[in-house]
Scaffold this motif. Sequence first.
Motif, PDB file in Angstrom:
ATOM      1  N   SER A 115       0.849  -1.187   0.000  1.00 44.44           N
ATOM      2  CA  SER A 115       0.000   0.000   0.000  1.00 44.44           C
ATOM      3  C   SER A 115       0.885   1.238   0.000  1.00 44.44           C
ATOM      4  O   SER A 115       1.695   1.435   0.902  1.00 44.44           O
ATOM      5  CB  SER A 115      -0.910   0.021   1.232  1.00 44.44           C
ATOM      6  OG  SER A 115      -1.636   1.241   1.276  1.00 44.44           O
ATOM      7  N   ARG A 117      -0.693   4.296  -0.472  1.00 46.15           N
ATOM      8  CA  ARG A 117      -1.713   5.339  -0.426  1.00 46.15           C
ATOM      9  C   ARG A 117      -1.143   6.614   0.187  1.00 46.15           C
ATOM     10  O   ARG A 117      -0.465   6.588   1.214  1.00 46.15           O
ATOM     11  CB  ARG A 117      -2.919   4.870   0.391  1.00 46.15           C
ATOM     12  CG  ARG A 117      -3.995   5.955   0.552  1.00 46.15           C
ATOM     13  CD  ARG A 117      -5.235   5.445   1.257  1.00 46.15           C
ATOM     14  NE  ARG A 117      -6.149   6.533   1.568  1.00 46.15           N
ATOM     15  CZ  ARG A 117      -6.976   7.099   0.696  1.00 46.15           C
ATOM     16  NH1 ARG A 117      -7.008   6.670  -0.554  1.00 46.15           N
ATOM     17  NH2 ARG A 117      -7.778   8.089   1.068  1.00 46.15           N
ATOM     18  N   LYS A 139      -0.372  -7.021  -5.716  1.00 47.85           N
ATOM     19  CA  LYS A 139      -1.447  -6.101  -5.324  1.00 47.85           C
ATOM     20  C   LYS A 139      -0.839  -4.766  -4.912  1.00 47.85           C
ATOM     21  O   LYS A 139       0.082  -4.726  -4.098  1.00 47.85           O
ATOM     22  CB  LYS A 139      -2.253  -6.696  -4.171  1.00 47.85           C
ATOM     23  CG  LYS A 139      -3.415  -5.824  -3.716  1.00 47.85           C
ATOM     24  CD  LYS A 139      -4.223  -6.513  -2.619  1.00 47.85           C
ATOM     25  CE  LYS A 139      -5.401  -5.654  -2.175  1.00 47.85           C
ATOM     26  NZ  LYS A 139      -6.223  -6.325  -1.137  1.00 47.85           N
ATOM     27  N   ASP A 141      -1.873  -0.651  -3.845  1.00 47.12           N
ATOM     28  CA  ASP A 141      -2.790   0.453  -3.569  1.00 47.12           C
ATOM     29  C   ASP A 141      -2.040   1.753  -3.841  1.00 47.12           C
ATOM     30  O   ASP A 141      -1.144   2.135  -3.093  1.00 47.12           O
ATOM     31  CB  ASP A 141      -3.256   0.403  -2.110  1.00 47.12           C
ATOM     32  CG  ASP A 141      -4.268   1.506  -1.783  1.00 47.12           C
ATOM     33  OD1 ASP A 141      -4.496   2.386  -2.647  1.00 47.12           O
ATOM     34  OD2 ASP A 141      -4.822   1.492  -0.671  1.00 47.12           O
ATOM     35  N   SER A 143      -3.792   4.663  -4.345  1.00 45.52           N
ATOM     36  CA  SER A 143      -4.830   5.682  -4.217  1.00 45.52           C
ATOM     37  C   SER A 143      -4.296   6.957  -3.572  1.00 45.52           C
ATOM     38  O   SER A 143      -3.345   6.934  -2.798  1.00 45.52           O
ATOM     39  CB  SER A 143      -6.002   5.131  -3.394  1.00 45.52           C
ATOM     40  OG  SER A 143      -5.578   4.757  -2.092  1.00 45.52           O
ATOM     41  N   ASN A 167      -5.277  -0.355  -7.298  1.00 45.01           N
ATOM     42  CA  ASN A 167      -6.180   0.701  -6.845  1.00 45.01           C
ATOM     43  C   ASN A 167      -5.579   2.054  -7.220  1.00 45.01           C
ATOM     44  O   ASN A 167      -4.520   2.433  -6.724  1.00 45.01           O
ATOM     45  CB  ASN A 167      -6.376   0.614  -5.329  1.00 45.01           C
ATOM     46  CG  ASN A 167      -7.448   1.572  -4.828  1.00 45.01           C
ATOM     47  OD1 ASN A 167      -7.860   2.496  -5.525  1.00 45.01           O
ATOM     48  ND2 ASN A 167      -7.902   1.357  -3.602  1.00 45.01           N
TER      49      ASN A 167
END
Length: 235
Positions: A115, A117, A139, A141, A143, A167
């Motif tokens: 992630s 983010r 995967k 992220d 965002s 994402n």
Amino acid sequence: EYATVRFSGIVPPVAGCWLGVEWDNPERGKHDGSHEGTVYFKCRHPTGGSFIRPNKVNFGIDFLTAVKNRYVLEDGPEEDGKEQVVIIGSRPVETIGFDSVVKQQSQLSKLQDISLRNCAVSCAGEKGGIAKACPNIRKVDLSKNLLSSWDEVIHIADQLRHLEDLNLSENKLRCPSGSAPLTGAFSALKVLVLNRTGITWAEVLRCASACPVLEELYLESNDIVISESGHLSTS
């Protein structure tokens, strides 16, 4: 505060270079992109624009730098072989008995689910750097970052051949350059999240055509509506 650069240049009578920006939050701005009768750029909201100096702007960091900032953990002083200090971003955290975890997570090549983010990611960075350092990511992220173009997203995804879940919510993405379909960068992608990106239905169709095994697509808060005739459109 987040904004999109719409103009760069001189704004008389004040000397020096200015950036004309359109704020994501229009209440943050002061005007519509004009100054003393001259229109320098256009905003969707009459108070969505501002002129600011370039040295006041954070243009972001590359993908790999963000990964290292968040996931590279460094061993610190130990006490009786048990206590360690790990650095997560810029924050030191004391741990006890996590030797094996630190060793595994410090190896970028083993990362699979990350992630980033709100990490100010704006570009892919050095060509081939992502593929060399962390090729097994599945995967991501991304965002609420500073990505402004699908071209940069493609440069990132093209180096993550196992990428299955992406994402991109809250990034204002421009269409990729050229009229050709998107590359095979998303050949393994199964989940794509594009909430609050301002994407149009035409762009959705173009993205979907580049994701042959896509199973889930999220488009919340993009003003894409279904008309009475059953056709999708954007308002």
